[in-house]
Design an enzyme around this catalytic site. Structure first.
Site, short mmCIF file in Angstrom:
data_model
loop_
_atom_site.label_atom_id
_atom_site.label_comp_id
_atom_site.label_asym_id
_atom_site.label_seq_id
_atom_site.Cartn_x
_atom_site.Cartn_y
_atom_site.Cartn_z
N SER A 75 2.13 75.99 -115.33
CA SER A 75 2.89 75.18 -114.37
C SER A 75 1.96 74.66 -113.27
O SER A 75 0.96 74.00 -113.58
CB SER A 75 4.04 76.02 -113.81
OG SER A 75 4.97 75.21 -113.12
N ASP B 215 11.01 71.04 -121.47
CA ASP B 215 10.32 71.17 -120.18
C ASP B 215 10.15 69.78 -119.57
O ASP B 215 9.64 68.88 -120.23
CB ASP B 215 8.96 71.83 -120.40
CG ASP B 215 8.18 72.07 -119.12
OD1 ASP B 215 8.69 71.75 -118.03
OD2 ASP B 215 7.06 72.60 -119.21
N HIS C 17 10.48 75.74 -119.79
CA HIS C 17 9.40 76.01 -118.85
C HIS C 17 9.57 77.44 -118.31
O HIS C 17 10.65 77.78 -117.80
CB HIS C 17 9.53 75.00 -117.70
CG HIS C 17 8.43 75.04 -116.70
ND1 HIS C 17 7.29 74.29 -116.83
CD2 HIS C 17 8.30 75.73 -115.53
CE1 HIS C 17 6.50 74.51 -115.79
NE2 HIS C 17 7.08 75.37 -115.00
#
Length: 319
Positions: free
Chosen positions: A170, A265, A295
């Site tokens: 991320s 995601d 995610h």
């Protein structure tokens, strides 16, 4: 140069699956992101969720230590996790997610142990300075210092200096990609692999997956906007190639890469675009999209089976 690039899939040959129902149930319980929540409370809640919801896939004992190194007249915390009783190991400088604002290495303890166990590696987790108290590029400065420390102390800490990789998920994946670029431009230390997991690769481009999965899949568009508004000191900083590596004019001479994306995601499209851009620049790259997952693959956007496969790919890259 050959410009075609293929993103692999997991399960192999499966281009798409419905979102996993267990993940959707989890996201419904989680609720919508609240940008009005006090930051201290938000950090506490996300810390607990990350620490205890990340799957526990490791076995055995670990040698863990925490130390500080000086960076820019401050102390940077490093958490080192390695399988107990091992000698010289590959090392992974790991940069945690959390939008550049949330979580720390203690939030990621299960993730760190999962990677150390699966890859039989020493994981060096970086407690980089977080925004908004320390906006970009403070976290990237810390990441660069951590990479230099890993090389300078490889012998003392039994890291294989030929196999020091960088990784992150991320916002940590954004830092890892920015670190690869900045190291190439400045320190030029050898980096064995860059491993980008559900990474943010552009803070200025808008991709279709951001709208497709704006709500209901863990990471929301509202959360992404909140993080961006606090991560940068001023909007122009988002255009730095170290903050938006996908927009760098030159991606040559970067470390070989593993890029993992998830079907549901918001960051999926930019991750795959970055993998293709690396390939076009002549950088060896493997990219895998996890069908039906969200995610992030190492925290709580994947089933146990998918998380195990993600760790297998990471282990193969590190070794």
């Amino acid at each position: 140069m050959e410009t075609s690039f293929r993103v692999g899939t997991w399960p192999e040959g499966v281009a798409s699956l419905p979102p996993d129902p267990k993940l959707l149930k989890q996201f419904r319980r989680q609720g919508s992101f609240n940008p009005n929540m006090p930051l201290a409370l938000m950090r506490g809640m996300v810390h607990l969720a990350t620490r205890f919801m990340a799957p526990r896939l490791y076995e055995g004992d670990f040698d863990c230590r925490y130390l500080h190194i000086p960076v820019q007249n401050q102390l940077l915390g490093l958490r080192i996790v390695r399988p107990a009783g091992c000698g010289v190991l590959p090392a992974v400088v790991y940069l945690h997610g959390g939008g550049g604002l949330l979580t720390d290495s203690s939030s990621y303890l299960r993730v760190l142990k999962n990677i150390a166990f699966a890859a039989n590696a020493a994981v060096i987790a970086v407690d980089y300075r977080r925004a908004p108290e320390h906006p970009f590029p403070a976290g990237l400065d810390d990441a660069l210092a951590a990479l230099a420390w890993a090389h300078n102390n490889a012998s003392a800490f039994q890291f294989d200096p030929r196999r020091i990789s960088i990784a992150g998920d991320s916002a940590g994946g954004n830092l890892a990609a920015g670190l690869a670029l900045r190291n190439r431009d400045e320190l030029q230390l050898p980096v064995y692999r860059q491993i980008l997991l559900n990474a943010r690769l552009s803070n200025v481009r808008h991709f279709p997956s951001i709208d497709q999965f704006a709500e209901g899949y863990g990471l929301s568009r509202v959360a992404m906007d909140y993080f961006s508004s606090r991560y940068f000191r001023q909007p122009a900083d988002a255009y730095s190639v170290y903050a938006s590596p996908l927009d760098a004019p030159d991606l040559r001479d970067l470390p070989p890469a593993l890029v993992i994306t998830s079907e549901y995601d918001p960051l999926r499209d930019e991750g795959e675009a970055y993998a293709a851009a690396l390939h076009q620049a002549g950088v060896p790259v493997s990219a895998v999209r996890f069908a039906g997952m969200a995610h992030t693959i190492v925290v709580f956007g994947a089933t146990k089976t998918a998380a195990e496969k993600g760790l297998e790919l990471i282990a193969d890259a590190v070794q």
